[in-house]
Design an enzyme around this catalytic site. Sequence first.
Site, short mmCIF file in Angstrom:
data_model
loop_
_atom_site.label_atom_id
_atom_site.label_comp_id
_atom_site.label_asym_id
_atom_site.label_seq_id
_atom_site.Cartn_x
_atom_site.Cartn_y
_atom_site.Cartn_z
N SER A 174 -0.45 -6.96 24.52
CA SER A 174 -0.72 -7.71 25.75
C SER A 174 -2.11 -8.34 25.84
O SER A 174 -2.40 -9.03 26.83
CB SER A 174 -0.47 -6.83 26.98
OG SER A 174 0.91 -6.60 27.13
N MET A 175 -2.95 -8.16 24.84
CA MET A 175 -4.17 -8.98 24.81
C MET A 175 -3.80 -10.45 24.71
O MET A 175 -4.58 -11.32 25.09
CB MET A 175 -5.07 -8.59 23.64
CG MET A 175 -5.61 -7.17 23.73
SD MET A 175 -7.02 -6.84 22.64
CE MET A 175 -6.44 -7.42 21.04
#
Length: 405
Positions: A128-129
């Site tokens: 999810s970066m």
Amino acid sequence: MFAGTHLMTSYRNSEPVPPIMQGSPPKMVPPKLDWDRPPWNRWAFQHIRETLPTVEVWRGNGHRRRFERSEVDLDALPVSDSTGQPTTLAGLLDETYTDGFLVLKDGKIAYERYCNGMTERTLHLSQSMAKSVTASVFGILVGRGLIDPAMPVTTYLPELETTGWAGASVQHVLDMTTGVRFSEEYTDRYSDIGQVDVASGWKPVPPGSDPAFEWPSHMFELILRLKETSRPHGAAFEYRSIETDVLAFIMERVTGKRLAQLVSEELWQKLGADESACFTVDSAGYAIADGGFNATLRDYGRFGQLILDNGGGVVPADWIEATRTGRHGPDFNPSLPGGSYRNQFWIEDPRSRALMCEGVFGQLIHIDWNTRMVVVKLSSYPDFTDIAYSVATLKAVHAIAAALA
């Protein structure tokens, strides 16, 4: 296929990892249903292009931002482990299944470590970066006047009028405060996020599933199926990965370009990346904005440094300043008691206003203006989340800042 009990053990860097994908032909191939689970993720997160379909995020023919080095040996720095007991930074990195760890201080490399076979050229899955990378390009388009966050989502994607996003603003999507009903239960293969695994092309349909259930064939099809809301738009924050994909489809609609091309042209070519990055893609060729981005350790550092430099003339400075001003309160993130969320970034607390990009299985970019420091940690945890690991890592980031002050 090779998921016997003895293989599902998780392996730290100090322990021997099974010979996954070694030999020709390899005898141990990650099962398609569990490539992101231990021990397979220790290999797969560094070999996504060999695991899933991907599209290049080209670095272009331009400059490479070279980092000066002002290195400090922090291996023996005293920190606490995940149980609160004394250890060293090197010990904590081993405990928390680290693949790569980078500290930038005043824009210079202060500390850099590669583990578990990772090298400076290895692309590592961001999880999810990727949301923060996507949103930074979104901010560029907002600054250019192509998107207005105050407008309804349906201004840009009228097809969503029949979905739960009807009546939501773009800013609601950016802050994950829409009322769309979406289950982010990672361990439930039949939850909404489990359906994302199938729609994105990350996983096959689970064996034994109801043959009458029609699984989504690609991401936009899944988005169009999300009809229900659980509360009014803007009433509360709830972390839901699908919101990022809605943002990406808005970006593609207003520009006529695919996400990988946008990230390449607007961000990756301008920050001076060492290597081209890549996104995983679904069956329709859509790049998975919510978690499918892959890059090298230093290039994640370059991204973090660009944000620390207030956008570096690439991302609008006022977008970054607005991102650092979130609604603080309880229950945003169990590992961030004073944290909040804005524009697809985590904010550590209202005092430091440090920004954080986080991904499951232990991915982190920590950006702190007060210490002029960027820390990147790439990992392959045995579990999706581990609060004790995340808390210990954040405490270690603060210990590093104190040591380098």
